[in-house]
Scaffold this active site. Structure first.
Site, PDB file in Angstrom:
ATOM      1  N   CYS A  69      -6.241  30.977  -5.019  1.00 24.85           N
ATOM      2  CA  CYS A  69      -5.239  31.738  -4.271  1.00 24.85           C
ATOM      3  C   CYS A  69      -4.578  30.889  -3.200  1.00 24.85           C
ATOM      4  CB  CYS A  69      -5.865  32.988  -3.669  1.00 24.85           C
ATOM      5  SG  CYS A  69      -7.317  32.663  -2.637  1.00 24.85           S
TER       6      CYS A  69
ATOM      7  N   LYS B  45     -19.476  44.356  -7.284  1.00 19.69           N
ATOM      8  CA  LYS B  45     -18.868  44.484  -8.601  1.00 19.69           C
ATOM      9  C   LYS B  45     -18.178  43.167  -8.936  1.00 19.69           C
ATOM     10  CE  LYS B  45     -15.478  45.224 -10.630  1.00 19.69           C
ATOM     11  NZ  LYS B  45     -14.751  44.431 -11.703  1.00 19.69           N
TER      12      LYS B  45
ATOM     13  N   GLU C 285      -8.312  40.104   0.554  1.00 16.07           N
ATOM     14  CA  GLU C 285      -7.894  38.701   0.487  1.00 16.07           C
ATOM     15  C   GLU C 285      -7.187  38.537  -0.837  1.00 16.07           C
ATOM     16  OE1 GLU C 285      -7.416  35.227  -0.653  1.00 16.07           O
ATOM     17  OE2 GLU C 285      -9.593  35.110  -0.885  1.00 16.07           O
TER      18      GLU C 285
ATOM     19  N   GLU D 221       3.158  34.410  -7.702  1.00 13.84           N
ATOM     20  CA  GLU D 221       1.918  33.669  -7.935  1.00 13.84           C
ATOM     21  C   GLU D 221       1.693  33.528  -9.439  1.00 13.84           C
ATOM     22  OE1 GLU D 221      -2.457  33.603  -5.970  1.00 13.84           O
ATOM     23  OE2 GLU D 221      -1.872  35.513  -6.863  1.00 13.84           O
TER      24      GLU D 221
END
Length: 513
Positions: free
Chosen positions: A310, A201, A277, A413
């Site tokens: 990331c 996906k 992750e 973040e």
């Protein structure tokens, strides 16, 4: 086709047109390239220009359930899980097929991801294409699938135990928009080499690279129907079926920590295994003996691909003796970083992926100012972009400075070209600030002493870290995070083993006379 990364005339509108001409709009379900059962489709826009590139099939519940059923059937009823030669052949065929369309894929990434062309020469395309499938394909022959344990019998019986590694089953591979090819190939490679079947996906902002892969599998490989399914949808409810359907055995997700938590909770009722992750707020630690020019080069890393990585070192910790000078130097460098059309070879900072993401980045900058952080440079939208980028989602390279490591700008973040700089007084404080984070994904240390840099690196609680520019990336190197940065590892032997179950079989052997 023209080399889009080598010609200054290759502007994003033309790249978008070329990408649309060669794009695959259908999904791959049970070996067939197909539209959504409802006929629905969703738009794919260029983040650089805001222009409509084209559409992609919008799966509904019926399509997702069909894909899950196909993957389950392919695992349970075909020879895929046990036929190692077939798995290796199919991965080699897919490798060759991808390489044959490498330049079209490069154009597609620049168009729909908005990644600068230069990044496709490394982590966006060339690096993963070189090894993400080849490495796990090699493990099919080289991995220790079985090991024998002697002893363990009862009442004097001779006994042997064999530990067997077997595929988990059906894997839901849910991928992000920032490095889609890199993440997709590093999920599919080990999952398929281990003998699993997959429902992939992709992110709805970047679907075409995944649908292209589906077409290549259907047309150019011997993958049995249902082994790989590519389902595109903008619906979180449809995607969520992957987390709740009991026929799915493992969720392999790369994305935000918030979504990772949601998937883990949703999969708990059916005891799904999870590889997550997730996000990061990685620290770049500049010790007092580090070379300023090396620190400056490392600081600019958060600007690459507009900070949408990331592992980006978005916190820069600098020894107090050089802090003020380094803040000024970094601000000057950020002011000269090339921002603009991602199709041009000199661009370092392209757009963020969407208008919503740009709003989140700008909101974070506004909050940082309200919280008391000093805005050194940037913090807004570039005002000097050419007309064809007027509707793109661009953010200025931005630097904040603060003494307070607990501010939101130093803890959350941002996923944009935003760096926060923090001073420290000694090595102990540097480690303490670096570890003062809910995340633990990556990081970097700069020092004139490799031994000192290594010592600091070992004390920072993070899944990967570079010392003096050392690179930890590779298909053979495990990557993942501590704390809120995730569960498990991608790549390497550790990543391969995540897609395996362990079975121990005991054999009672005949007694020897």
């Amino acid at each position: 086709m023209s080399d889009v990364v080598g010609e200054s005339v290759a502007l994003s509108p033309e790249v978008g047109r070329m990408a649309a001409e060669r794009a695959e709009f259908r999904m791959l379900i049970d070996g067939e390239l197909t539209k959504a059962a409802s006929g629905a489709a969703f738009d794919n826009h260029s983040p650089a220009t805001g222009l409509l590139l084209g559409t992609t099939a919008a799966a509904g519940e019926e399509d997702m359930l069909r894909a899950i059923a196909a993957a389950r059937r392919a695992f349970d009823e075909s020879g895929w899980a046990t036929d190692k030669a077939l798995r290796r052949r199919c991965l080699e065929q897919l490798q060759a097929a991808l390489e044959s369309e490498k330049e079209d894929l490069r154009t597609e990434l620049i168009a729909e991801v908005g990644c600068p062309a230069m990044t496709t020469r490394n982590a966006q395309l060339d690096w993963p294409l070189a090894e993400a499938l080849r490495y796990p394909a090699g493990l099919i022959d080289d991995f220790a699938w079985e090991r024998v344990l002697e002893g363990g019998g009862l009442f004097g019986d001779r006994n042997q135990r064999t530990v067997v590694q077997e595929p988990v089953g059906v894997v839901a591979a849910i991928c992000p928009s920032n490095f889609p090819v890199e993440v997709i190939l590093n999920k599919l490679g080990p999952a398929l080499a281990a003998g699993n079947t997959v429902v992939l996906k992709p992110d709805p902002n970047t679907p075409w690279n995944a649908t292209r892969l589906g077409r290549l599998i259907a047309e150019r490989t011997d993958f049995p129907p249902g082994v790989v399914n590519v389902v595109t949808t903008p619906s979180n409810e449809v995607a969520g079926l992957l987390a709740t359907d009991p026929r799915v055995d493992l969720i392999s997700f790369t994305g935000s920590t918030a979504v990772g938590r949601t998937l883990m909770r949703a999969g708990a009722d059916t005891m799904k295994r999870t590889f997550l992750e997730l996000g990061g707020k990685s620290a770049l630690v500049v010790l007092d003996d580090a070379k300023p020019e090396a620190a400056l080069r490392s600081a600019i890393g958060v600007c690459v691909h507009a900070g949408q990585a990331c592992a980006a070192t978005s916190r820069m910790l600098v020894h107090r003796s050089m802090f003020d000078d380094m803040v000024g130097a970094v601000a000057g460098a950020f002011g000269m970083v090339p921002v603009g059309d991602p199709a041009l070879p000199g661009t370092l900072v392209g757009p963020v992926i969407s208008a919503a993401q740009r709003a989140r980045v700008l909101d974070a900058c506004d909050r940082a100012v309200r919280d008391g952080a000093r805005l050194v440079t940037g913090g807004g939208v570039p005002t000097d972009l050419p007309e064809h980028l007027a509707d793109g989602h661009f953010v200025q390279p931005t630097v904040f400075a603060t003494e307070n490591p607990d501010l939101a700008i130093a803890q959350e973040e941002i996923f944009g070209p935003v760096l926060v700089m923090l001073p420290f007084s000694d090595d102990e404080e540097a480690v303490r600030i670096a570890n003062n984070s809910a995340f633990g994904l990556a990081g970097a240390v700069l020092s004139a002493s490799a031994e000192r840099g290594w010592s600091i690196a070992r004390r920072i609680r993070t899944g990967a870290i570079g010392v003096n520019g050392g690179m930890f990336y590779g298909a053979d190197a495990p990557f993942g995070g501590y704390k809120n940065s995730g569960v498990g590892r991608q790549c390497g032997i550790e990543g391969f083993q995540q897609y395996l179950e362990t079975k121990t079989v005991g054999f009672r052997l005949p007694r020897q006379n």
